[in-house]
Scaffold this active site. Structure first.
Site: not given
Length: 523
Positions: A256, A195, A129, A125, A260, A446
């Site tokens: 992820e 975005e 990207g 899926p 499915g 982070y």
């Protein structure tokens, strides 16, 4: 969507402005990067010949739009991690899928999965990207297709009374906000990938947004969803809350694409804020800043956005944001007000600002206010990080991130141990970190890493060292970037052998032929 993104970079190239001279000078002094280290991206090579059989192609074209042209395949040849971009910048298209399939609706998704199971074709899926953990790297069976969900991009229903909205998975973050605005509503889920990323991607990766301290993570927002699997369709979520056994929505949230495809999701939404305020503070030391955030969160008065930079991240932000006399004066001011261990704290409130800030004021005693200018600066650049990464890679810099979360008791140790692991592995480098995404029991960390680029193995070694340190310290291997392929080796430490057996049993039930994003999530 993805066709608007460069193969070897991020987003809209017109938003890149290059590194200013003072930044280049700092890179030279700090990391030893010189103009001779600059590397321009190479044009992409033609992808390998498609392995999709003629019969499989006929079956897929009977149920969905199928693209086999080089451009479509190349642009879905991976995500946007540092290693993905290194490969792309070298022109390497070897990871390109054999075809791109664009279903128009839920029925077409089910038909695509059936056709792929029949012909032993893996299905990955694909939304925006934007994965940075190898979550969309194709792993083939006899062949592999990228299941691009861009055509499924509708707002299906809004319940203004219950404050919910139902979306198809291909809706991008900005489009979700635009679609909700006429109703006086917003989603407010704002990861740095906002975005470009999609609703389906948010759900499939169990993501967190920059306002998750106030709004919650995406898993807190999911009210109901539909998951189409090779074994059938799951429609999950009824009422406001349920006690009808384990919450099966969690099978899809964070899965992820391994079980499915999410084809529909109902999310909690909010009324548009009538006011907002973002402002900056300086605190004297990372420990002191954590104490401020802990008091705010555990006292029930935390803002919607809370972000604390450690001294290294604070210093780098000051260095890169201003050069010359202005930059020197800024750094001198910061040191005078909060010392060399100064940490930048950004807080953002939406709605009932005055009342909420008044309640938070006692926890901020001792913090030095920088006013709203610092907050607005952060707000203006909140999505610019990936563009800066492209500029740094052009200059010959390794730049990558990783994240985790830990309890408040363990947060300092995790910060120290991960920094040490990265420094030992990389040598001359800069390791920055910030705290965000607050919870009563802990918070996320982070990390951003800079070093002179050598080769791909350089970051692979550093990632292993940092991940081992995270696991040894008892923290989670990922707070919001998901597992993908990169974190698979540490899933046993995360959930144990029995946990892996449970996940495998779920996959075997829902995806008996193993076509759904193989290589992701499960070792």
């Amino acid at each position: 969507m993805v066709d608007d993104m460069p193969f070897a970079g991020w987003g809209d190239p017109s938003r890149r402005h290059g590194l200013p001279p003072h930044a280049a000078a700092w890179l030279s002094k700090t990391l030893g990067v010189t103009p001779a280290d600059a590397v321009a991206p190479a044009p992409p090579e033609p992808p390998p010949a498609s392995r999709l059989s003629a019969d499989a192609l006929v079956s897929l074209r009977a149920v969905a739009e199928v693209r086999t042209d080089d451009e479509a395949r190349i642009l879905r040849a991976g995500g946007k991690s540092y290693l993905d971009l290194l490969r792309a910048r070298a022109g390497d298209t070897s990871h390109a899928p054999d075809a791109v399939v664009l279903p128009a609706d839920e029925a077409a998704v089910a038909a695509v999965l059936a056709a792929c199971a029949e012909h032993r074709v893996a299905v990955v899926p694909f939304g925006g990207g934007t994965s940075v953990v190898g979550g969309v790297d194709p792993v083939a069976l006899d062949a592999v297709v990228s299941l691009d969900l861009r055509r499924m991009d509708a707002l299906l229903h809004v319940d203004e009374t219950s404050l919910t909205a139902t979306f198809q998975p291909g809706v991008r973050g900005p489009d979700a906000e635009t679609l909700l605005r006429p109703y006086g509503l917003h989603l407010g889920h704002l990861p740095q990938s906002f975005e470009q990323a999609t609703i389906g991607g948010f759900v499939a990766t169990r993501s967190a947004g920059q306002a998750s301290t106030g709004h919650g993570r995406i898993d807190d927002m999911v009210v109901a969803l539909t998951l189409v699997t090779p074994a059938g369709t799951l429609r999950l979520g009824r009422g406001a809350k349920s006690a009808a056994g384990p919450d099966l929505r969690a099978l899809a949230v964070g899965s992820e694409g391994a079980f499915g495809v999410v084809t529909e999701v109902t999310l909690r939404v909010r009324r548009l804020p009538s006011e907002s305020r973002y402002e900056g503070f300086l605190v004297r030391g990372f420990d002191a800043g954590q104490a401020v955030l802990r008091d705010l969160e555990q006292g029930g008065v935390a803002p919607d956005v809370a972000r604390l930079s450690d001294p290294d991240e604070t210093a780098v932000q000051l260095t890169l944001s201003g050069g010359g006399a202005k930059g020197a004066l800024t750094k001198a001011y910061v040191r005078a007000r909060a010392g060399r261990e100064a940490c930048l704290l950004i807080l953002g409130w939406e709605d009932r600002v005055a009342a909420r800030r008044a309640l938070a004021k006692p926890a901020l005693k001792g913090a030095v206010s920088l006013g709203q200018g610092a907050g607005r600066t952060w707000l203006h650049g909140r999505y610019d990080g990936p563009y800066l990464r492209d500029d740094l890679m052009d200059a010959g810099v390794l730049v990558e991130t990783l994240e985790t979360s830990a309890s408040w008791s363990d947060l300092d140790r995790v910060h120290t141990d991960v920094r040490a692991a990265l420094t030992r592995s990389l040598g001359r480098c800069v390791v920055m970190c910030h705290v965000s995404h607050l919870y009563p029991q802990g918070a996320s960390l982070y990390f951003t890493v800079l070093a002179k680029a050598v080769d791909a193995r350089q970051w692979e070694r550093a990632k292993v060292a940092a991940s081992d340190a995270i696991v040894a310290a008892g923290a989670t291997i990922t707070h919001h970037h998901a597992v993908g392929a990169d974190h698979r080796p540490w899933m046993q430490a995360e959930v144990g052998d029995l946990g892996l057996a449970v996940l495998r049993a779920i996959k075997e039930t829902l995806d008996p032929d193993g076509i759904c994003n193989p290589g992701t999530l499960l070792p």
